[in-house]
Enzyme design. Structure first.
Site, mmCIF file in Angstrom:
data_model
loop_
_atom_site.group_PDB
_atom_site.id
_atom_site.type_symbol
_atom_site.label_atom_id
_atom_site.label_comp_id
_atom_site.label_asym_id
_atom_site.label_seq_id
_atom_site.Cartn_x
_atom_site.Cartn_y
_atom_site.Cartn_z
ATOM 1 N N HIS A 50 0.820 -1.220 0.000
ATOM 2 C CA HIS A 50 0.000 0.000 0.000
ATOM 3 C C HIS A 50 0.847 1.262 0.000
ATOM 4 O O HIS A 50 0.309 2.366 -0.131
ATOM 5 C CB HIS A 50 -0.928 0.004 1.215
ATOM 6 N N GLU A 155 -4.868 -12.501 6.944
ATOM 7 C CA GLU A 155 -5.879 -11.469 6.706
ATOM 8 C C GLU A 155 -6.970 -11.953 5.759
ATOM 9 O O GLU A 155 -7.751 -11.150 5.249
ATOM 10 C CB GLU A 155 -5.224 -10.199 6.140
#
Length: 212
Positions: A50, A155
């Site tokens: 990210h 995740e």
């Protein structure tokens, strides 16, 4: 003495229950590593999933981090040879694998991160990861395999369901829970105290303890 720098994170975890780190997502000024070292951090996660980093900025950040004894770990955006091998050749001392869904994915990524006979990473001496030095190839590959740190990110629903196989595989050193994406994957986005999220987090912690 090996030309492969010691991995402080690995040494720290071998002797203490806690290693303190943080995530770097935007700052590309290498001097930030000195600030982290001064504050007592053991490791830093350079977020190239990210974040906005190039291979060059990863190399600059990793070099200074190693010099001030903060272990640089890179979260790669995808589990490809190019992303994993280039991050390690640039001087990262470990990688984090995001969005893991199966033990097969982990085994393939670990094989990229490790030199033969443990994996298939290509050897290039005299680069950032060897502090621009050369030495015996066999000894250097063995040292790099020992020091390279691999973190899997939990995740996804599939990662939770396959915890034991994922964490028990060779070359996996640690797991890092991504609570925001995990909450989304489990159908409770934004509900960080929901038992639907808390229970898999507790299961992950228990599985990590069980697998060392």
């Amino acid at each position: 003495m090996s030309i492969i720098p010691e991995n402080r994170l690995r040494r720290r975890l071998a002797s203490a229950p806690v290693a303190v780190g943080t995530m770097l997502a935007e700052i590309r000024q290498p001097s930030v590593m000195q600030a982290l070292a001064n504050a007592g951090f053991d490791w830093v996660l350079i977020d190239n999933e990210h974040g906005t980093f190039t291979t060059e900025s990863i190399a600059e950040l990793s070099r200074i981090a190693r010099l001030v004894e903060v272990t640089p770990i890179v979260r790669v955006p995808v589990l490809t040879y190019e992303q994993i091998a280039q991050a390690l050749d640039a001087g990262a001392q470990g990688i984090m694998l995001p969005r893991i869904t199966s033990a097969e994915e982990v085994r393939a990524a670990v094989a990229i991160a490790k030199y033969p006979p443990e994996g298939r990473r290509g050897s290039a001496m005299g680069r950032a990861h060897t502090n621009f030095r050369a030495a015996d190839v066999v000894e250097t590959m063995a040292a790099a395999n020992r020091e390279t740190f691999v973190i899997v990110q939990v995740e996804t629903r599939e990662a939770v369901e396959g915890l034991d196989e994922i964490l028990g595989g060779p070359g996996v050193d640690a797991a890092l829970i991504g609570p925001n994406d995990l909450a989304i994957a489990l159908g409770v986005p934004g509900r960080m105290r929901d038992p639907v999220l808390e229970q898999p987090i507790e299961r992950t912690i228990d599985a990590c303890r069980a697998h060392g």
